[in-house]
Design an enzyme around this catalytic site. Structure first.
Site, PDB file in Angstrom:
ATOM      1  N   HIS A 187     103.493  -3.876   9.505  1.00  0.00           N
ATOM      2  CA  HIS A 187     103.825  -2.943   8.414  1.00  0.00           C
ATOM      3  C   HIS A 187     104.663  -3.652   7.350  1.00  0.00           C
ATOM      4  O   HIS A 187     104.481  -3.452   6.158  1.00  0.00           O
ATOM      5  CB  HIS A 187     104.605  -1.745   8.952  1.00  0.00           C
ATOM      6  CG  HIS A 187     103.923  -1.026  10.072  1.00  0.00           C
ATOM      7  ND1 HIS A 187     104.408  -1.009  11.357  1.00  0.00           N
ATOM      8  CD2 HIS A 187     102.767  -0.325  10.105  1.00  0.00           C
ATOM      9  CE1 HIS A 187     103.585  -0.316  12.133  1.00  0.00           C
ATOM     10  NE2 HIS A 187     102.574   0.108  11.394  1.00  0.00           N
TER      11      HIS A 187
ATOM     12  N   CYS B 200      87.503   5.451  23.641  1.00  0.00           N
ATOM     13  CA  CYS B 200      87.642   4.848  22.308  1.00  0.00           C
ATOM     14  C   CYS B 200      87.886   3.342  22.503  1.00  0.00           C
ATOM     15  O   CYS B 200      88.787   2.961  23.253  1.00  0.00           O
ATOM     16  CB  CYS B 200      88.825   5.479  21.578  1.00  0.00           C
ATOM     17  SG  CYS B 200      89.362   4.497  20.168  1.00  0.00           S
TER      18      CYS B 200
ATOM     19  N   HIS C 190     106.843  -2.532  12.523  1.00  0.00           N
ATOM     20  CA  HIS C 190     106.820  -3.884  13.073  1.00  0.00           C
ATOM     21  C   HIS C 190     106.398  -4.842  11.952  1.00  0.00           C
ATOM     22  O   HIS C 190     106.186  -4.419  10.807  1.00  0.00           O
ATOM     23  CB  HIS C 190     105.953  -3.975  14.325  1.00  0.00           C
ATOM     24  CG  HIS C 190     104.501  -3.604  14.159  1.00  0.00           C
ATOM     25  ND1 HIS C 190     103.668  -4.218  13.251  1.00  0.00           N
ATOM     26  CD2 HIS C 190     103.738  -2.680  14.786  1.00  0.00           C
ATOM     27  CE1 HIS C 190     102.456  -3.708  13.342  1.00  0.00           C
ATOM     28  NE2 HIS C 190     102.486  -2.750  14.262  1.00  0.00           N
TER      29      HIS C 190
HETATM   30  O1  ME8 Z   1      96.756   3.857   9.413  1.00  0.00           O
HETATM   31  N1  ME8 Z   1      98.660  -6.833  10.637  1.00  0.00           N
HETATM   32  O2  ME8 Z   1      99.055   4.137   9.438  1.00  0.00           O
HETATM   33  P1  ME8 Z   1      99.531   2.935  10.352  1.00  0.00           P
HETATM   34  C1  ME8 Z   1      98.664  -6.512   9.343  1.00  0.00           C
HETATM   35  N2  ME8 Z   1      98.794   6.520   8.413  1.00  0.00           N
HETATM   36  N3  ME8 Z   1      98.934  -5.284   8.883  1.00  0.00           N
HETATM   37  C2  ME8 Z   1      99.230  -4.334   9.765  1.00  0.00           C
HETATM   38  C3  ME8 Z   1      99.251  -4.590  11.160  1.00  0.00           C
HETATM   39  C4  ME8 Z   1      98.951  -5.915  11.580  1.00  0.00           C
HETATM   40  N4  ME8 Z   1      98.951  -6.268  12.857  1.00  0.00           N
HETATM   41  N5  ME8 Z   1      99.581  -3.460  11.788  1.00  0.00           N
HETATM   42  C5  ME8 Z   1      99.754  -2.508  10.833  1.00  0.00           C
HETATM   43  C6  ME8 Z   1      97.760   4.480   9.133  1.00  0.00           C
HETATM   44  N6  ME8 Z   1      99.556  -3.027   9.604  1.00  0.00           N
HETATM   45  C7  ME8 Z   1      97.666   5.706   8.258  1.00  0.00           C
HETATM   46  C8  ME8 Z   1      97.490   5.265   6.814  1.00  0.00           C
HETATM   47  S1  ME8 Z   1      97.132   5.774   4.214  1.00  0.00           S
HETATM   48  C9  ME8 Z   1      96.622   7.048   3.293  1.00  0.00           C
HETATM   49  C10 ME8 Z   1      97.277   6.384   5.831  1.00  0.00           C
HETATM   50  C11 ME8 Z   1      99.691  -2.317   8.329  1.00  0.00           C
HETATM   51  O3  ME8 Z   1     100.971   3.192  10.610  1.00  0.00           O
HETATM   52  C12 ME8 Z   1      98.407  -2.411   7.511  1.00  0.00           C
HETATM   53  O4  ME8 Z   1      98.710  -2.161   6.174  1.00  0.00           O
HETATM   54  O5  ME8 Z   1      98.623   2.752  11.497  1.00  0.00           O
HETATM   55  C13 ME8 Z   1      97.589  -1.265   8.090  1.00  0.00           C
HETATM   56  O6  ME8 Z   1      96.524  -0.878   7.247  1.00  0.00           O
HETATM   57  C14 ME8 Z   1      98.657  -0.205   8.214  1.00  0.00           C
HETATM   58  O7  ME8 Z   1      99.846  -0.935   8.594  1.00  0.00           O
HETATM   59  C15 ME8 Z   1      98.335   0.872   9.225  1.00  0.00           C
HETATM   60  O8  ME8 Z   1      99.474   1.667   9.379  1.00  0.00           O
END
Ligand code: ME8
Length: 603
Positions: free
Chosen positions: A22, A145, A19
């Site tokens: 990301h 949670c 979305h």
């Molecule tokens: O946490 N606003 O993956 P994830 C801004 N797999 N950035 C956002 C966002 C939002 N509303 N939503 C998501 C994980 N992001 C793990 C990471 S790394 C070794 C493992 C972005 O799919 C932002 O970069 O939940 C956030 O930190 C990341 O997506 C989380 O992605």
């Protein structure tokens, strides 16, 4: 090759498609990667997917896949295709189910075990699969949670533990000595106080898990997904340590506590900087599938163009802060900034050269004062990009286009071209060189637009340094000018849904128009006397340019009866008439289609 620059994004979970949250992180990382490449640095940009999570298994099931790996392959294609649409120039795309990654994880696990950094112990705790992490009793809200609103699973099993507690002081020391290590400062403070509360050892394996990387020599144990995922960053070993791990604040502790401690334990260097940007909301709400407000970045890229979306990400949310996404603001930035400021400057300069100088850069000299202003702005932009202050950098680029517009305005070449050719030539020579500088500066942000402008200039962008040189020489033939951006009609903010209770607060009623007259001195305002059954009222309606008073008398209209009265042109309007208005401004007054008693409720 210049100095190395290694930047990463988080590797994302694959339980859903990307979305705009990301897309935001990935686009920003891409802009930095492209910027540093333009500076001639040896850049490595890594992104990828975190596939060894229980979320993968659950999502595979939900999508009717019996094999999680087949699901992962299917999802990976979708993610890669989105990054392609957004013009993401990653150097490698890592998937944690790949053998090359599994090998790295096993090797690090073994190394830590050999160094005495791991031990076996019994774990009793509460595990949240949404977070892929243990929660403490204190963190729960009503036994659930707080983030995922689901009760965690009680776990008691024999696991491997990592001696995280051992690194408490070393971590604090490192953070203190390296102020750039965790940015922005607010995040650093958050981590410092978290570490100061005391670190506990963490369990890094799961007993009896079916999915994930097996622990070497322990077939009934699999590696905890976070321990596994963080190691992805070690993939390009020649580029380690990373210059920037770009993440959002949600995964701060994993990156700023566990990861550096793992690296210390292994005897490896720590990343230079972990930068946690804020969280993006949509019309003020958290982005979530259950709220149904996830926005597909591809939809926006197709509707407005990839470059407009990329620009918007860098420009709209002050980098590091939380911010709201709205399509309305995207349209505004496209119209007011890209089209009216940047596009306008570029286009007027190029068409002028085409029309008055036969499409060739005119004979002129460098206007030293103007050019030193340009160069100092470019230095500032570069410095801001080095400080990861991307939003400010974009604002400065825009400012440079404004300076160009003012310069053009000040020298009014459309006048001097008749009276003082030399002066007009001088203005255009300097202005077109600024257009060329802008072309270079915008390229990392808007690669396709940069390319298009380079074509129009008949110029090849090779380095950031070129932006500081007025190297478009007199006589250079430019290409065909064409507007870079087209304006759009701004979309209205999407209304968020309201509850029935909220709707019921409105007192809508049918009212009969008893008399109507134009308010003198206006064309739009009509004063209506209405019958509401048990009372009569006066109200003012702004429909006078499309309805005459006679049109309305006798009609059963719909009014908001409980609106606070307001004085309009000296007349107190006690209520509001309802009317529809279409895109072209055509107005239609709402009336009841049958005769009902005045005062009847509309619900
Ligand atoms: O946490 N606003 O993956 P994830 C801004 N797999 N950035 C956002 C966002 C939002 N509303 N939503 C998501 C994980 N992001 C793990 C990471 S790394 C070794 C493992 C972005 O799919 C932002 O970069 O939940 C956030 O930190 C990341 O997506 C989380 O992605």
């Amino acid at each position: 090759m210049g100095k190395k620059f290694y930047i990463t994004t988080p590797i994302y979970y694959i339980n859903a498609e990307p979305h705009i949250g990301h897309a935001y992180t990935t686009v920003i990382a891409d802009i930095f990667a492209r910027w540093h490449r333009l500076k001639g640095e040896d850049v490595f940009f890594l992104t990828g997917l975190d596939e060894n999570s229980v979320k993968t298994v659950q999502a595979a099931k939900a999508h009717g896949f019996s094999d999680p790996q087949a699901y992962a392959d299917w999802m990976a294609e979708k993610w890669i295709s989105v990054w392609k649409t957004l013009n993401i120039s990653y150097d490698d795309f890592i998937r944690t189910t790949q053998e090359r990654h599994k090998q790295n994880v096993r090797a690090l696990f073994t190394r830590l075990r050999e160094r005495g950094e791991l031990y076996k112990g019994t774990y009793r705790g509460l595990y949240c699969e949404g977070c892929e992490a243990y929660l403490s009793e204190e963190e729960l809200v009503d036994g659930k949670c707080p983030l995922h609103k689901t009760p965690p699973r009680k776990v008691e099993e024999e696991n491997f533990f990592f001696r995280l507690s051992k690194y408490q002081d070393a971590l604090l020391e490192h953070i203190k000595k390296n102020p750039d290590f965790i940015q922005p400062e607010s995040r650093r403070n958050e981590i410092v106080s978290f570490i100061q509360q005391g670190l506990k050892d963490v369990s890094i394996t799961r007993h009896g898990a079916q999915w994930g990387i097996e622990v070497p020599g322990e077939p009934d144990q699999r590696i905890w997904v976070w321990f596994d995922a963080l190691i992805n960053y070690l993939l390009p070993r020649d580029y380690w340590p990373a210059d920037i791990h770009l993440i959002a604040k949600d995964i701060l502790r994993f990156h700023c506590v566990i990861w550096p401690a793992m690296l210390m334990a292994a005897g490896y260097e720590l990343p230079k900087c972990i930068f946690a940007h804020g969280f993006m909301t949509v019309n003020g709400q958290k982005i979530s599938k259950s709220l149904g407000n996830t926005i597909n970045p591809v939809y926006l890229a197709q509707k407005y163009s990839t470059d407009v979306l990329r620009y918007f990400f860098a420009r709209e949310i002050s980098f590091g802060q939380d911010g709201d996404f709205s399509e309305e603001n995207l349209c505004k930035r496209l119209n007011d900034e890209l089209a009216d400021i940047l596009g306008n400057f570029v286009h007027r300069v190029l068409t002028f050269i085409k029309n008055y100088f036969d499409g060739r850069v005119p004979e002129g000299e460098v206007d030293e004062e103007f050019w030193s202003q340009v160069v100092s702005k470019i230095d500032k932009i570069d410095e801001l990009m080095e400080r990861v202050a991307i939003t400010q950098a974009v604002m400065e680029i825009l400012m440079l286009a404004k300076i160009g517009n003012e310069y053009f305005q000040k020298h009014s070449p459309w006048e001097t071209v008749k009276s003082d050719q030399k002066r007009a030539a001088m203005c255009l020579y300097n202005a077109v060189n600024l257009v060329k500088s802008l072309c270079i500066l915008i390229t990392p942000f808007m690669p396709s637009t940069g390319k298009e402008l380079a074509n129009q200039l008949n110029y090849e962008v090779t380095s950031l340094d070129q932006a500081r040189q007025p190297d478009l020489k007199p006589g250079h033939a430019i290409g065909q000018p064409k507007p870079l951006f087209s304006k759009v009609k701004a979309v209205k903010k999407e209304n968020s849904r309201i509850s029935l209770e909220e709707f019921k607060k409105l007192d809508l009623r049918v009212a009969r128009v008893v008399s109507a007259e134009r308010i003198s001195g206006t064309t739009r305002l009509l004063k209506l006397e209405i019958d509401l059954g048990d009372e009569s009222r006066t109200l003012v309606a702004g429909i006078g340019d499309q309805y005459s008073p006679e049109d309305l008398v006798g009609k059963n209209i719909v009014v908001v009866a409980n609106l606070k009265p307001a004085k309009i042109r000296g007349v107190v309007s006690d209520g509001m008439l309802l009317a529809a208005e279409d895109e072209k401004g055509k107005i239609a007054v709402l009336v009841s289609d049958k005769e009902v008693k005045p005062g009847s409720k509309v619900k």
